[in-house]
Write a protein that holds these residues in place. Sequence first.
Motif, PDB file in Angstrom:
ATOM      1  N   GLY A 226     -37.820  -9.024  40.984  1.00 18.16           N
ATOM      2  CA  GLY A 226     -38.950  -9.575  41.713  1.00 18.16           C
ATOM      3  C   GLY A 226     -39.159 -11.030  41.325  1.00 18.16           C
ATOM      4  O   GLY A 226     -38.360 -11.625  40.597  1.00 18.16           O
ATOM      5  N   HIS A 227     -40.272 -11.600  41.784  1.00 16.94           N
ATOM      6  CA  HIS A 227     -40.517 -13.027  41.569  1.00 16.94           C
ATOM      7  C   HIS A 227     -40.585 -13.374  40.081  1.00 16.94           C
ATOM      8  O   HIS A 227     -39.996 -14.369  39.635  1.00 16.94           O
ATOM      9  N   GLY A 228     -41.290 -12.559  39.303  1.00 19.48           N
ATOM     10  CA  GLY A 228     -41.430 -12.851  37.881  1.00 19.48           C
ATOM     11  C   GLY A 228     -40.107 -12.814  37.144  1.00 19.48           C
ATOM     12  O   GLY A 228     -39.809 -13.691  36.316  1.00 19.48           O
ATOM     13  N   GLN A 229     -39.283 -11.809  37.441  1.00 23.93           N
ATOM     14  CA  GLN A 229     -37.976 -11.701  36.794  1.00 23.93           C
ATOM     15  C   GLN A 229     -37.047 -12.824  37.241  1.00 23.93           C
ATOM     16  O   GLN A 229     -36.255 -13.341  36.444  1.00 23.93           O
ATOM     17  N   LYS A 270     -39.256 -25.516  40.827  1.00 22.31           N
ATOM     18  CA  LYS A 270     -38.335 -26.320  41.635  1.00 22.31           C
ATOM     19  C   LYS A 270     -36.978 -25.634  41.758  1.00 22.31           C
ATOM     20  O   LYS A 270     -36.413 -25.518  42.856  1.00 22.31           O
ATOM     21  N   TRP A 271     -36.446 -25.147  40.626  1.00 23.17           N
ATOM     22  CA  TRP A 271     -35.122 -24.543  40.654  1.00 23.17           C
ATOM     23  C   TRP A 271     -35.126 -23.175  41.329  1.00 23.17           C
ATOM     24  O   TRP A 271     -34.132 -22.774  41.945  1.00 23.17           O
ATOM     25  N   LEU A 272     -36.241 -22.465  41.233  1.00 22.71           N
ATOM     26  CA  LEU A 272     -36.332 -21.178  41.927  1.00 22.71           C
ATOM     27  C   LEU A 272     -36.273 -21.393  43.439  1.00 22.71           C
ATOM     28  O   LEU A 272     -35.606 -20.646  44.167  1.00 22.71           O
ATOM     29  N   LYS A 273     -36.956 -22.426  43.907  1.00 30.32           N
ATOM     30  CA  LYS A 273     -36.907 -22.764  45.334  1.00 30.32           C
ATOM     31  C   LYS A 273     -35.490 -23.162  45.733  1.00 30.32           C
ATOM     32  O   LYS A 273     -34.996 -22.777  46.802  1.00 30.32           O
ATOM     33  N   PHE A 274     -34.817 -23.903  44.861  1.00 33.64           N
ATOM     34  CA  PHE A 274     -33.437 -24.326  45.129  1.00 33.64           C
ATOM     35  C   PHE A 274     -32.516 -23.113  45.256  1.00 33.64           C
ATOM     36  O   PHE A 274     -31.718 -23.012  46.199  1.00 33.64           O
ATOM     37  N   VAL A 275     -32.628 -22.179  44.308  1.00 32.89           N
ATOM     38  CA  VAL A 275     -31.771 -20.989  44.318  1.00 32.89           C
ATOM     39  C   VAL A 275     -32.059 -20.135  45.557  1.00 32.89           C
ATOM     40  O   VAL A 275     -31.142 -19.619  46.204  1.00 32.89           O
ATOM     41  N   THR A 276     -33.339 -19.999  45.903  1.00 33.97           N
ATOM     42  CA  THR A 276     -33.718 -19.207  47.077  1.00 33.97           C
ATOM     43  C   THR A 276     -33.119 -19.792  48.351  1.00 33.97           C
ATOM     44  O   THR A 276     -32.561 -19.066  49.188  1.00 33.97           O
ATOM     45  N   GLN A 277     -33.218 -21.110  48.502  1.00 27.83           N
ATOM     46  CA  GLN A 277     -32.661 -21.764  49.688  1.00 27.83           C
ATOM     47  C   GLN A 277     -31.140 -21.652  49.719  1.00 27.83           C
ATOM     48  O   GLN A 277     -30.539 -21.459  50.784  1.00 27.83           O
ATOM     49  N   ALA A 278     -30.519 -21.756  48.546  1.00 20.76           N
ATOM     50  CA  ALA A 278     -29.063 -21.651  48.474  1.00 20.76           C
ATOM     51  C   ALA A 278     -28.598 -20.267  48.911  1.00 20.76           C
ATOM     52  O   ALA A 278     -27.641 -20.125  49.689  1.00 20.76           O
ATOM     53  N   ILE A 306     -26.452 -14.301  35.074  1.00 24.65           N
ATOM     54  CA  ILE A 306     -27.533 -13.564  34.411  1.00 24.65           C
ATOM     55  C   ILE A 306     -27.817 -12.263  35.158  1.00 24.65           C
ATOM     56  O   ILE A 306     -27.965 -11.193  34.550  1.00 24.65           O
ATOM     57  N   LEU A 307     -27.868 -12.323  36.486  1.00 28.25           N
ATOM     58  CA  LEU A 307     -28.138 -11.116  37.267  1.00 28.25           C
ATOM     59  C   LEU A 307     -27.028 -10.084  37.107  1.00 28.25           C
ATOM     60  O   LEU A 307     -27.295  -8.880  37.008  1.00 28.25           O
ATOM     61  N   VAL A 308     -25.771 -10.547  37.059  1.00 29.14           N
ATOM     62  CA  VAL A 308     -24.657  -9.612  36.867  1.00 29.14           C
ATOM     63  C   VAL A 308     -24.764  -8.942  35.507  1.00 29.14           C
ATOM     64  O   VAL A 308     -24.610  -7.721  35.370  1.00 29.14           O
ATOM     65  N   SER A 309     -25.040  -9.740  34.464  1.00 22.31           N
ATOM     66  CA  SER A 309     -25.112  -9.191  33.109  1.00 22.31           C
ATOM     67  C   SER A 309     -26.281  -8.232  32.941  1.00 22.31           C
ATOM     68  O   SER A 309     -26.251  -7.347  32.088  1.00 22.31           O
ATOM     69  N   CYS A 310     -27.313  -8.403  33.749  1.00 25.89           N
ATOM     70  CA  CYS A 310     -28.494  -7.528  33.672  1.00 25.89           C
ATOM     71  C   CYS A 310     -28.432  -6.386  34.682  1.00 25.89           C
ATOM     72  O   CYS A 310     -29.417  -5.655  34.851  1.00 25.89           O
ATOM     73  N   ASN A 311     -27.282  -6.243  35.368  1.00 23.94           N
ATOM     74  CA  ASN A 311     -27.129  -5.192  36.382  1.00 23.94           C
ATOM     75  C   ASN A 311     -28.256  -5.275  37.409  1.00 23.94           C
ATOM     76  O   ASN A 311     -28.966  -4.304  37.681  1.00 23.94           O
ATOM     77  N   LEU A 313     -29.867  -7.299  41.210  1.00 24.18           N
ATOM     78  CA  LEU A 313     -29.763  -8.101  42.428  1.00 24.18           C
ATOM     79  C   LEU A 313     -31.166  -8.569  42.779  1.00 24.18           C
ATOM     80  O   LEU A 313     -32.145  -7.875  42.489  1.00 24.18           O
ATOM     81  N   ASP A 314     -31.267  -9.742  43.393  1.00 27.42           N
ATOM     82  CA  ASP A 314     -32.572 -10.152  43.889  1.00 27.42           C
ATOM     83  C   ASP A 314     -32.637  -9.911  45.395  1.00 27.42           C
ATOM     84  O   ASP A 314     -31.666  -9.468  46.021  1.00 27.42           O
ATOM     85  N   TYR A 315     -33.790 -10.208  45.974  1.00 27.42           N
ATOM     86  CA  TYR A 315     -34.056  -9.909  47.379  1.00 27.42           C
ATOM     87  C   TYR A 315     -33.011 -10.523  48.306  1.00 27.42           C
ATOM     88  O   TYR A 315     -32.533  -9.875  49.240  1.00 27.42           O
ATOM     89  N   HIS A 316     -32.619 -11.771  48.035  1.00 27.94           N
ATOM     90  CA  HIS A 316     -31.672 -12.461  48.914  1.00 27.94           C
ATOM     91  C   HIS A 316     -30.241 -11.986  48.701  1.00 27.94           C
ATOM     92  O   HIS A 316     -29.386 -12.188  49.573  1.00 27.94           O
TER      93      HIS A 316
END
Length: 490
Positions: A226-229, A270-278, A306-311, A313-316
């Motif tokens: 989610g957003h916090g993670q 800023k970087w969260l917005k960048f990753v989301t747009q990407a 980081i997401l792979v190592s933590c098993n 996926l995010d929404y996108h």
Amino acid sequence: QLEDTFWEVNAISKEHHVTSSEMNQEHYVASLAINQDEIDEVYVEDGSVALCVDFPPVISIAEEGGEVVDALLGEVDVIHEGQVAMSAAKGKEEPGEMGLEMEENEGCAPRKYYEYLHSLNDKQREAACSDVAVPLMIVAGPGSGKTSTMVGRVLTLLKEGIPPSNILAMTFTTAAASEMRDRIGAVVGKAVAKEIIISTFHSFCLQLCRTHAEKLGRTSEFIIYGHGQQRRAIIEAERLLEHGKSDGLGDAVKQYDGDIKHSFKDKAKKWLKFVTQAKSSGQAPEEYEKKGDLTGASILRHYNEILVSCNALDYHDFINSSITLLTKFPEVYKECQNTWQAIVVDEFQDTSAMQYFLLKLLASHNHITIVGDDDQSIFSFNGADVSGFDSFRRDFPNHKEIRLNKNYRSTRAIVEAATALIHNNTKRCNHKLAETDNPSGSKITVKECHSEDSQCAFVIDKIIETTSSSAEGRDFGKIAVLYRRQVENF
């Protein structure tokens, strides 16, 4: 002309007392007042005659009843003494093979199905009954019966022999999915409706990702960030970029204790917005490296690791990972092609570029119906790309396009005001007219307030005025207050 000819044929058979054994194709063709070249076949049985011709409508006659029956979808059902005498539809499935519930003495078409089609207007019926092998674009204006038309389309897919479990209907909300399933169930029964996959984009992709999680480097029990993670993962990606660390990524996030420099926190948004747009646009770290944005490429790469190592996926990731499965794993692509034999998409104007790419992959068999209206596109902030209509026209050149312009919902005053307003949008794909038979209704009032307090006071006064003058008493449930931002609710 065709109807008159049928009555003439019927009269001739009675006048000459022609029995079923004496009837033959030449006898009836010679009696017709229309061009013989227009006739495909003549079917005769038990004193009844039916012709299948090159142009609609196809009409059947039962000699005893003398009743002209409009046979939809190119089928001719001749009903004699309450039973089916014959079917003039060639190459169609037997009634038992259809995905629709059958009732006794109904012939080749379920009564409820025909009743439903007759409840639609001409344009809606044309869209619902269009050739299922041809890609279909339904441009449905507001209040034009879009959902009713989509239900009719699904019913036609079932009638054409596509099993309910092989039909995929995409919606944007679970409420819309539930409404569509209920309407379909009212015609074909709840059991059949339950087999149809009616899902949101993300729910469908989530299931696909869980089914093939190992191909994505996850287990089927992967967690959804989610957003916090996501924010904590972004902060950790910043730290890795700063310190050049690459080991123990999963533990670093899990053991995050809040003791992070304020500079990382400040940049996280800023970087969260960048990753989301990407991710919304399907951009990979390598593409940012080619553009010379090495910092952005590193942040995105660390975040993905980081997401792979933590098993996780995010929404996108749902959409992007599904595209990865379809493009890099032929066995997954083949499985989806065999499973989803027909696709129906609601609210097409709100699809993103990546969602459209996913649809194009799934619908390579051309059995796709999209329903939407570029004038109603309001989710560009979430990646919606209204140019998908033009992309569909380009990628499916043999498509059929049907427009539903009649508004059954709004008053004439609202329809005319909305039409005048939307004409100012210079980026519209196509200009179209909206029409309605509804009365004019009340005029639209525009009130300009000079402060937030005066605006609130006006709204309150209007509510009191409306409810006080109601003959039914104060019914606040009939009043809606719309606002731009959630904070304004307070």
